[in-house]
Design a protein around this motif. Sequence first.
Motif, PDB file in Angstrom:
ATOM      1  N   SER A 207       0.783  -1.233   0.000  1.00 17.20           N
ATOM      2  CA  SER A 207       0.000   0.000   0.000  1.00 17.20           C
ATOM      3  C   SER A 207       0.812   1.279   0.000  1.00 17.20           C
ATOM      4  N   CYS A 208       2.106   1.189   0.284  1.00 18.52           N
ATOM      5  CA  CYS A 208       2.881   2.439   0.358  1.00 18.52           C
ATOM      6  C   CYS A 208       4.347   2.161   0.075  1.00 18.52           C
TER       7      CYS A 208
ATOM      8  N   HIS B   9       6.792   2.233   2.018  1.00 26.57           N
ATOM      9  CA  HIS B   9       7.426   1.365   3.013  1.00 26.57           C
ATOM     10  C   HIS B   9       7.294  -0.094   2.584  1.00 26.57           C
ATOM     11  N   CYS B  10       6.163  -0.426   2.015  1.00 29.78           N
ATOM     12  CA  CYS B  10       5.955  -1.799   1.538  1.00 29.78           C
ATOM     13  C   CYS B  10       6.918  -2.113   0.392  1.00 29.78           C
TER      14      CYS B  10
ATOM     15  N   SER C 290      -1.314   4.013   5.554  1.00 29.51           N
ATOM     16  CA  SER C 290      -1.983   2.885   4.911  1.00 29.51           C
ATOM     17  C   SER C 290      -1.608   1.514   5.442  1.00 29.51           C
ATOM     18  N   CYS C 291      -0.549   1.433   6.232  1.00 27.84           N
ATOM     19  CA  CYS C 291      -0.134   0.103   6.689  1.00 27.84           C
ATOM     20  C   CYS C 291       0.652   0.206   7.992  1.00 27.84           C
TER      21      CYS C 291
ATOM     22  N   HIS D  81       3.700  -0.274   8.507  1.00 30.92           N
ATOM     23  CA  HIS D  81       4.964   0.447   8.366  1.00 30.92           C
ATOM     24  C   HIS D  81       4.745   1.938   8.634  1.00 30.92           C
TER      25      HIS D  81
HETATM   26 CU   LIG Z   1       3.086   0.037   3.342  1.00 30.18          CU
END
Ligand SMILES: [Cu+2]
Lengths: 66, 66
Positions: A12-13, A15-16, B12-13, B15
């Motif tokens: 989703s972002c 960081h992912c 969103s998550c 993280h």
């Molecule tokens: Cu993320």
Amino acid sequence: MKNQTLKVEGMSCNHCVNAIESTLKEIGVKGNVDLNKGSVEVIYDESNINLEAIKEAIEDQGYDVV
Amino acid sequence: MKNQTLKVEGMSCNHCVNAIESTLKEIGVKGNVDLNKGSVEVIYDESNINLEAIKEAIEDQGYDVV
Ligand SMILES: [Cu+2]
Ligand SMILES: [Cu+2]
């Protein structure tokens, strides 16, 4: 080198993106995440690792390879 | 200690939760992120930091405090 594009759910972002690319790097795989498409292109040496192990590494980070 | 809940967009998550909570911790603020509500409860010492600086720290991570 083998090249394959996986469909991955749950990213989703950025960081992912980083989490997946770093994890793949650790196991000697080059990963290119496309967040919008929900895909991960993996480039790897078949004599070093197989696709199943790559999928597991991604799933261990909390994502679904579909 | 002052307690305030901010509306934050773009998380969103998990993280994101970690990124915000860690950043706040670094500036001496306790942050409780509620991902579903899109909110961040901040608990801070007014003699140490003001709300404006807290908002900036969150926005510097790439999120919008609305
Ligand atoms: Cu993320
Ligand atoms: Cu995130």
